[in-house]
Design an enzyme around this catalytic site. Structure first.
Site, PDB file in Angstrom:
ATOM      1  N   LYS A 213       0.866  -1.245   0.006  1.00 18.54           N
ATOM      2  CA  LYS A 213      -0.136  -0.023  -0.029  1.00 18.54           C
ATOM      3  C   LYS A 213       0.827   1.234  -0.094  1.00 18.54           C
ATOM      4  CE  LYS A 213      -3.756  -2.629   2.074  1.00 18.54           C
ATOM      5  NZ  LYS A 213      -4.223  -2.857   0.664  1.00 18.54           N
TER       6      LYS A 213
ATOM      7  N   ARG B  32     -16.560   4.443   5.968  1.00 19.93           N
ATOM      8  CA  ARG B  32     -15.560   3.498   6.367  1.00 19.93           C
ATOM      9  C   ARG B  32     -16.039   2.688   7.383  1.00 19.93           C
ATOM     10  NH1 ARG B  32     -10.457   3.779   3.492  1.00 19.93           N
ATOM     11  NH2 ARG B  32      -9.424   3.276   5.315  1.00 19.93           N
TER      12      ARG B  32
ATOM     13  N   LYS C 197     -11.919  -0.870   9.496  1.00 16.35           N
ATOM     14  CA  LYS C 197     -10.632  -0.431   8.620  1.00 16.35           C
ATOM     15  C   LYS C 197      -9.456  -0.036   9.608  1.00 16.35           C
ATOM     16  CE  LYS C 197     -10.976   0.161   4.557  1.00 16.35           C
ATOM     17  NZ  LYS C 197     -10.422  -0.762   3.482  1.00 16.35           N
TER      18      LYS C 197
ATOM     19  N   CYS D 190     -11.855   3.954  -2.498  1.00 19.11           N
ATOM     20  CA  CYS D 190     -10.592   4.328  -2.412  1.00 19.11           C
ATOM     21  C   CYS D 190      -9.862   3.049  -1.758  1.00 19.11           C
ATOM     22  CB  CYS D 190     -10.310   5.601  -1.181  1.00 19.11           C
ATOM     23  SG  CYS D 190     -11.582   6.402  -0.794  1.00 19.11           S
ATOM     24  N   SER D 191      -8.536   3.008  -2.943  1.00 20.59           N
ATOM     25  CA  SER D 191      -7.780   1.733  -2.698  1.00 20.59           C
ATOM     26  C   SER D 191      -6.719   1.772  -3.451  1.00 20.59           C
ATOM     27  CB  SER D 191      -8.649   0.384  -3.022  1.00 20.59           C
ATOM     28  OG  SER D 191      -7.828  -1.009  -2.574  1.00 20.59           O
TER      29      SER D 191
ATOM     30  N   GLU E 270       1.033   8.967  -0.162  1.00 19.89           N
ATOM     31  CA  GLU E 270       0.661   8.176  -1.389  1.00 19.89           C
ATOM     32  C   GLU E 270       0.622   9.206  -2.454  1.00 19.89           C
ATOM     33  OE1 GLU E 270      -2.028   4.490   0.260  1.00 19.89           O
ATOM     34  OE2 GLU E 270      -3.023   6.653   0.060  1.00 19.89           O
TER      35      GLU E 270
END
Length: 213
Positions: free
Chosen positions: A36, A56, A60, A72-73, A134
Site C-alpha cells: 500500500k 468506512r 478499517k 479508495c484503494s 501516497e
C-alpha cells in the site's frame, strides 16, 4: 524496526495489508513492490449527478468510521494493474475494488468508462502507527450501478448533491463527523469545480502534473 502488533485488528483487514502493491517514489516512478504505497480515488456519480459517498467500516485499519468518496484503494503489483498506458492498470484496480467494497458487478463498470483526471500527492496520519503517504490517481465515473456493499469495508453509504455535501463539510468542520484526509483535500481544492463540469471533464485532464497538497 520492531514488528507491529496486529492481533487486535480485524482479521480480514490484516490480510489485505499483505497484498503486494506497486511501490513508487514521490514522482510516481515504479521502484518495486511493497504494501500500500500508491492509491486511487473513485468519484462515482449517478445520472442525477449525485455523488456516492461511503462511511468506512469501523474494522478499517486506517481512518475507521470516516466519510469519504465512493471508493479508495490501491493497485496491486500484477501485470494487469501495473500497465501504465493512460492509467489503465489503475482503472482495472478500481473496477476490482468497486466490486469488493460496493458489490458493483464487474460488467457494470468498464475501466474504459472511467475518466482519469490527475494525480495528487499527500501525507496523512490516521493514528500513532498507521497512516497514508501516497500518490492518488483521481478517477471519475457517471453511471447508475447496482450496490451491495461489504459491511467489513463500508459502514454506510448515500448519494449526495453538491448542497448536501457542503452541509456534510460543515459538520466535519465542527467535529460532528470525520472525513478522510484525502477526501477533504480533494473537496476543498478541486471537487466542486470538477462536479460542475461532469460532461466536460477533458478540460481538467492533466496526466503530467502531480498536485502536491
Amino acid at each position: 524496526m520492531p514488528e507491529i502488533e496486529t492481533s487486535h485488528l480485524d482479521e480480514k483487514q490484516v490480510q489485505l495489508l499483505a497484498e503486494m502493491c506497486i511501490l513508487i517514489d514521490e514522482n510516481d516512478n515504479q521502484i518495486g513492490a511493497d504494501t500500500k504505497k500508491n492509491s486511487f480515488s473513485v468519484f462515482l456519480f449517478n445520472t442525477e449527478n449525485k455523488l456516492l459517498l461511503q462511511q468506512r467500516s469501523d474494522a478499517k485499519i486506517t481512518f475507521p468510521g470516516c466519510f469519504t468518496n465512493s471508493c479508495c484503494s490501491h493497485p496491486l503489483s500484477n501485470p494487469d494493474e501495473l500497465e501504465e498506458n493512460n492509467a489503465i492498470g489503475v482503472r482495472r484496480a478500481a473496477q476490482r475494488r468497486l466490486k469488493v467494497e460496493l458489490g458493483i458487478p464487474l460488467e457494470e463498470v468498464d475501466p474504459n468508462e472511467m475518466n482519469y483526471l490527475t494525480r495528487i500527492y499527500y501525507k496523512a496520519q490516521s493514528d500513532g502507527i498507521w497512516g497514508d503517504h501516497e500518490i492518488d490517481y483521481i478517477l471519475f465515473l457517471r453511471k447508475n450501478v447496482t450496490l451491495n456493499p461489504d459491511p467489513n469495508e463500508i459502514k454506510s453509504y448515500c448519494y449526495v448533491s453538491k448542497e448536501e455535501l457542503k452541509e456534510i463539510m460543515k459538520k466535519a468542520a465542527s467535529g460532528e463527523i470525520k472525513l478522510t484526509p484525502w477526501f477533504k483535500i480533494i473537496t476543498d481544492t478541486f471537487l466542486f469545480k470538477w462536479w460542475e463540469n461532469l460532461s466536460h471533464l477533458s478540460q481538467f485532464v492533466d496526466h503530467e502534473k502531480i498536485h502536491r497538497l
